[in-house]
Design a protein around this motif. Structure first.
Motif, PDB file in Angstrom:
ATOM      1  N   CYS A 181      40.749  44.199  44.719  1.00  0.00           N
ATOM      2  CA  CYS A 181      40.723  45.526  43.984  1.00  0.00           C
ATOM      3  C   CYS A 181      41.953  46.202  44.568  1.00  0.00           C
ATOM      4  O   CYS A 181      42.613  46.916  43.885  1.00  0.00           O
ATOM      5  CB  CYS A 181      39.628  46.471  44.023  1.00  0.00           C
ATOM      6  N   TRP A 184      45.088  44.750  43.666  1.00  0.00           N
ATOM      7  CA  TRP A 184      45.360  44.724  42.159  1.00  0.00           C
ATOM      8  C   TRP A 184      46.049  46.175  42.011  1.00  0.00           C
ATOM      9  O   TRP A 184      47.263  46.242  41.223  1.00  0.00           O
ATOM     10  CB  TRP A 184      44.107  44.841  41.413  1.00  0.00           C
ATOM     11  N   TYR A 188      49.928  46.586  40.623  1.00  0.00           N
ATOM     12  CA  TYR A 188      49.954  47.369  39.205  1.00  0.00           C
ATOM     13  C   TYR A 188      50.995  48.425  39.598  1.00  0.00           C
ATOM     14  O   TYR A 188      51.782  48.709  38.672  1.00  0.00           O
ATOM     15  CB  TYR A 188      48.744  47.728  39.018  1.00  0.00           C
ATOM     16  N   ALA A 197      45.701  38.688  41.898  1.00  0.00           N
ATOM     17  CA  ALA A 197      44.617  39.716  42.415  1.00  0.00           C
ATOM     18  C   ALA A 197      43.381  39.502  41.875  1.00  0.00           C
ATOM     19  O   ALA A 197      42.283  39.804  42.596  1.00  0.00           O
ATOM     20  CB  ALA A 197      45.375  41.162  42.391  1.00  0.00           C
ATOM     21  N   GLY A 198      43.122  39.270  40.831  1.00  0.00           N
ATOM     22  CA  GLY A 198      41.688  39.049  40.005  1.00  0.00           C
ATOM     23  C   GLY A 198      41.167  37.846  40.792  1.00  0.00           C
ATOM     24  O   GLY A 198      40.242  37.858  41.075  1.00  0.00           O
ATOM     25  N   THR A 201      40.093  38.657  44.087  1.00  0.00           N
ATOM     26  CA  THR A 201      38.715  39.418  43.979  1.00  0.00           C
ATOM     27  C   THR A 201      37.771  38.432  44.028  1.00  0.00           C
ATOM     28  O   THR A 201      36.748  38.604  44.426  1.00  0.00           O
ATOM     29  CB  THR A 201      38.865  40.280  42.786  1.00  0.00           C
ATOM     30  N   ILE A 232      37.213  44.695  38.601  1.00  0.00           N
ATOM     31  CA  ILE A 232      38.573  44.631  37.820  1.00  0.00           C
ATOM     32  C   ILE A 232      38.766  45.863  36.874  1.00  0.00           C
ATOM     33  O   ILE A 232      39.652  46.581  37.078  1.00  0.00           O
ATOM     34  CB  ILE A 232      38.967  43.215  37.342  1.00  0.00           C
ATOM     35  N   ASN A 236      41.705  48.608  37.393  1.00  0.00           N
ATOM     36  CA  ASN A 236      42.523  49.032  36.290  1.00  0.00           C
ATOM     37  C   ASN A 236      42.630  50.650  35.987  1.00  0.00           C
ATOM     38  O   ASN A 236      43.403  51.137  35.700  1.00  0.00           O
ATOM     39  CB  ASN A 236      42.249  48.203  34.992  1.00  0.00           C
ATOM     40  N   GLY A 282      44.764  41.697  31.798  1.00  0.00           N
ATOM     41  CA  GLY A 282      44.247  41.253  33.197  1.00  0.00           C
ATOM     42  C   GLY A 282      43.078  40.589  33.375  1.00  0.00           C
ATOM     43  O   GLY A 282      43.146  39.765  34.037  1.00  0.00           O
ATOM     44  N   THR A 286      43.130  36.967  35.169  1.00  0.00           N
ATOM     45  CA  THR A 286      42.061  36.784  36.267  1.00  0.00           C
ATOM     46  C   THR A 286      41.424  35.446  35.896  1.00  0.00           C
ATOM     47  O   THR A 286      41.374  34.450  36.906  1.00  0.00           O
ATOM     48  CB  THR A 286      41.331  37.793  36.259  1.00  0.00           C
TER      49      THR A 286
END
Length: 311
Positions: A181, A184, A188, A197-198, A201, A232, A236, A282, A286
Motif C-alpha cells: 500500500c 502504491w 501514484y 504495487a498491487g 501487496t 488497494i 487508492n 488499478g 493488480t
C-alpha cells in the motif's frame, strides 16, 4: 510452440512440437525444450561412463558458456544437462541460436562416448517416455516416473495435513499488505497507477499470513487476496486524498478532514467517475500482475501436482 518453419530448422527438425514444448531424440540423445519468460529451458538426458566424464563435461560447458552470450546457464545433474538460453529478439534467429549452442554439446557427448536414457537414473535398458511434471518436461523410465509421483503424493498429503491460525494469519496478511500500500501511494504520487504495487501487496500479504499464521494454506491464500483487494481500495483513497489535500491545505483543510469528506469533494469537483475509473484500472492491473503469484501460491498451498505422459 513454434511456427513449423522455425521448428523444422532446429536440430534438423527432430524435435516434435507438442504446443507447450518440443521434445524428441536427436543423434541418439533425448532432448526437451520448454519456453519460460523470454528463455528456453533445454534438457538433454546423458549417461556418462564414470564420474570423471561428468567433471570433464562440466569444464567443457563452462568454457562453452563463456563463448555463447545467449547461453545464460549450463548445469548438470547426475544424468542430465539443463541449458537456459535467452530467446533472440527476432524469431528468425531462434534456430541459429539454439543450434549454435546445442550442436557443439551433442558433438562433445558423442565424441566422449556418452549415451542417453532416463534423465533421473540414466538407464537405457527400459522404455523411456516423455512426461510433463508440473509444467516441465522430462524423459523418464517407468520406475523413476513412479518414484517421482509417489514423492509428489507424499508431499501433497504432508502439506494438506498442516493447518494455519486464521486470525494470526490475517493479522500478518494485513501487516504485510501495508508494504504494498505504501508503494502504491508513492507511485501514484508520481502520476502512475501501479499494478506492480498491487502484486507486491498480494505477495507481502501472503508472506505475512505464512509468518504469523504458521502456514499458507488454502484459506490463507483466499484471505490474503481479500485483504489485498481491501487494502488497494484504501491505498487508492489515500492517494486521492493526498492530491486533494495538496489543493485544499491553503484553505485550512487537514488531511483527516479531506480523507473523511473525499466523497463530498469528488461530487463537488465532478470527479466521481474518474475516481472509480482509476480504482477499476488499478484492480485490473493488480490482477494481471499478481495472477501468476496467486495461482502458484494456491497450488502450493494444496500440494497439487500434475504428471502425465506426453504422446
Amino acid at each position: 510452440m513454434l511456427k513449423e518453419k522455425l521448428r523444422s530448422q532446429i536440430l534438423g527438425g527432430s524435435l516434435q512440437d507438442f504446443k507447450t514444448h518440443l521434445s524428441g531424440l536427436y543423434k541418439g540423445f533425448y532432448i526437451t525444450m520448454d519456453a519460460a519468460q523470454a528463455q528456453y529451458i533445454i534438457k538433454i538426458s546423458v549417461n556418462p561412463a564414470d564420474a570423471a566424464d561428468m567433471a570433464a563435461l562440466n569444464s567443457f560447458l563452462s568454457n562453452h558458456q563463456l563463448n555463447e552470450k545467449k547461453l545464460l546457464t549450463a548445469v548438470t545433474g547426475s544424468h542430465s544437462i539443463i541449458l537456459t538460453i535467452k530467446v533472440p529478439s527476432l524469431a528468425k534467429n531462434i534456430p541459429n541460436t539454439v543450434n549454435g549452442i546445442v550442436e557443439p554439446i551433442i558433438d562433445y557427448l558423442i565424441s566422449h562416448t556418452f549415451s542417453s536414457g532416463c534423465s533421473e537414473c540414466g538407464t537405457d535398458m527400459e522404455q523411456i517416455n516423455c512426461y510433463e511434471i508440473n509444467g516441465s518436461h522430462y524423459f523418464l523410465c517407468d520406475g523413476c516416473k513412479n518414484k517421482i509421483q509417489s514423492s509428489l503424493q507424499a508431499n501433497q498429503q504432508e502439506i494438506q495435513s498442516k493447518k494455519s491460525s486464521l486470525v494470526a494469519g490475517l493479522v500478518g496478511a494485513f501487516l504485510g499488505s501495508l508494504i504494498g500500500c505504501i508503494l502504491w501511494v508513492l507511485i501514484y504520487h508520481l502520476g502512475y497507477i501501479a499494478g506492480v504495487a498491487g502484486a507486491v501487496t498480494a505477495i507481502c500479504a501472503m508472506k505475512g499470513y505464512a509468518i504469523l499464521g504458521g502456514h499458507l494454506d488454502k484459506k490463507g491464500v483466499i484471505g490474503s487476496v481479500i485483504i489485498m483487494l481491501i487494502m488497494i481500495f484504501f491505498a487508492n483513497k489515500i492517494s486521492w486524498s493526498w492530491d486533494a489535500y495538496s489543493a485544499l491545505e491553503e484553505y485550512g483543510w487537514t488531511f483527516t478532514e479531506v480523507y473523511q469528506d473525499l466523497g463530498y469533494i469528488l461530487e463537488e469537483t465532478d470527479l466521481v467517475a474518474s475516481y472509480y475509473g482509476e480504482l477499476a484500472i488499478g484492480y485490473i492491473l493488480t490482477i494481471v500482475c499478481s495472477a501468476r503469484s496467486i495461482i502458484n501460491a494456491f497450488h502450493e498451498s494444496t500440494g497439487s501436482y500434475s504428471i502425465k505422459k506426453v504422446n
